[in-house]
Write a protein that holds these residues in place. Structure first.
Motif, short mmCIF file in Angstrom:
data_model
loop_
_atom_site.label_atom_id
_atom_site.label_comp_id
_atom_site.label_asym_id
_atom_site.label_seq_id
_atom_site.Cartn_x
_atom_site.Cartn_y
_atom_site.Cartn_z
N PHE A 60 0.83 -1.21 0.00
CA PHE A 60 0.00 0.00 0.00
C PHE A 60 0.87 1.26 0.00
N ASN A 61 1.88 1.27 0.85
CA ASN A 61 2.77 2.44 0.93
C ASN A 61 3.54 2.65 -0.37
N LEU A 62 4.02 1.55 -0.96
CA LEU A 62 4.79 1.65 -2.20
C LEU A 62 3.93 2.19 -3.34
N LEU A 63 2.72 1.67 -3.47
CA LEU A 63 1.85 2.13 -4.56
C LEU A 63 1.41 3.57 -4.34
N SER A 64 1.13 3.93 -3.10
CA SER A 64 0.74 5.31 -2.80
C SER A 64 1.87 6.27 -3.17
N ASN A 65 3.08 5.92 -2.79
CA ASN A 65 4.24 6.76 -3.10
C ASN A 65 4.50 6.81 -4.61
N LEU A 66 4.29 5.67 -5.28
CA LEU A 66 4.48 5.63 -6.73
C LEU A 66 3.51 6.57 -7.43
N PHE A 67 2.26 6.55 -7.03
CA PHE A 67 1.26 7.43 -7.64
C PHE A 67 1.64 8.90 -7.44
N GLU A 68 2.11 9.22 -6.24
CA GLU A 68 2.49 10.61 -5.97
C GLU A 68 3.68 11.03 -6.82
N ARG A 69 4.66 10.15 -6.96
CA ARG A 69 5.83 10.46 -7.81
C ARG A 69 5.41 10.64 -9.26
N LYS B 36 2.56 11.70 -10.34
CA LYS B 36 1.90 13.01 -10.45
C LYS B 36 2.94 14.11 -10.62
N ILE B 37 3.96 14.07 -9.77
CA ILE B 37 5.00 15.10 -9.81
C ILE B 37 5.74 15.06 -11.14
N ASN B 38 6.13 13.85 -11.57
CA ASN B 38 6.89 13.71 -12.82
C ASN B 38 6.06 14.07 -14.05
N SER B 39 4.74 13.93 -13.93
CA SER B 39 3.86 14.27 -15.06
C SER B 39 3.42 15.73 -15.03
N GLY B 40 3.85 16.45 -14.00
CA GLY B 40 3.52 17.87 -13.91
C GLY B 40 2.10 18.14 -13.48
N MET B 41 1.46 17.17 -12.83
CA MET B 41 0.08 17.36 -12.39
C MET B 41 0.04 18.18 -11.10
N VAL B 42 -0.80 19.20 -11.09
CA VAL B 42 -1.01 19.99 -9.88
C VAL B 42 -2.34 19.53 -9.29
N ASP B 43 -2.26 18.51 -8.45
CA ASP B 43 -3.47 17.89 -7.91
C ASP B 43 -3.15 17.34 -6.53
N ASN B 44 -3.79 17.89 -5.53
CA ASN B 44 -3.53 17.46 -4.16
C ASN B 44 -4.48 16.36 -3.69
#
Length: 236
Positions: free
Chosen positions: A208-217, A219-227
């Motif tokens: 769960f932690n790995l997938l959550s962190n992957l999704f957040e990374r 978002k950042i790498n794709s330039g998404m501004v979404d909290n």
């Protein structure tokens, strides 16, 4: 000699996807790759400097890097469902088992309302993913047909946008993230815009932690501004 070196370079990259991606993204130097190739081919009569020069001449394609970024774009827009207390059942694969499963579905003995009964037909066996709460009912229905069971599992469902159907590398990104962190897959399959990954309960929180962190990374790498969170449902 040069032809042989080019063959060794190509073989090293093709045999190791992680090495290939690292090389294409300029994370691995020509010197390091040359040492790696020489260590794995001690019988070859090649010099380190010559091999390093051949690697430097090699054009680094952006194809692998683009593939990785496309997969990240998909995962940045994906959502995660988590189910715990799941069980994997393995059935004898024969006509009588299939007939019993079909009959049970028709009279709603197995599947009622939101009950989960996910059937995967393998070459020699049938696998079913069910909820532990329904296990006694299923054992009664399929007495003598169940070969083995694996309890205490967690299922991670990655719900992706439609364009994931034509985007290679998404499953590779997920597999790399989890496998490199020693998460064993009990079962993995995909259907349309969903990827289902089933792991042992002891690995559930880490997964769960790995997938959550992957999704957040992603978002950042794709330039998404979404909290907003990519986690939309966690079922105990």
């Amino acid at each position: 000699m040069e032809q042989n070196m080019n063959y060794l370079i190509k073989k090293a990259l093709e045999d190791d996807p992680v090495l290939k991606i690292g090389f294409e993204r300029n994370l691995i130097s020509a010197t390091s790759l040359a040492k790696h190739i020489m260590n794995n081919n001690p019988g070859e009569d090649i010099k380190h400097e010559s091999l390093r020069t051949a690697i430097r001449r090699l054009k680094r394609s952006k194809k692998e890097s683009n593939l990785f970024h496309s997969a990240q774009d998909i995962l940045a827009k994906s959502y995660l469902h988590v189910r715990s207390n799941m069980v994997k059942l393995e059935f004898k694969k024969d006509e009588s088992t299939l007939h019993l499963i079909n009959k049970s579905f028709k009279i709603n003995e197995v599947y009622n309302n939101n009950d989960l009964f996910r059937l995967i037909k393998g070459h020699t066996v049938l696998h079913a993913i069910v909820e532990e709460i329904n296990l006694d009912k299923i054992f009664d229905l399929f007495h003598g047909k169940i070969i083995r069971s694996h309890k205490g599992l967690s299922e991670f469902i990655i719900a992706m946008p439609f364009e994931s159907r034509e985007t290679p590398g998404v499953l590779l990104t997920l597999v790399n993230e989890l496998s490199m962190n020693h998460i064993n897959f009990v079962q993995a399959h995909s259907c349309g815009e969903e990827i289902n990954i089933i792991v042992d309960g002891k690995d559930s929180q880490k997964c769960f932690n790995l997938l959550s962190n992957l999704f957040e990374r992603c978002k950042i790498n794709s330039g998404m501004v979404d909290n907003s969170s990519n986690i939309i449902e966690v079922e105990a």
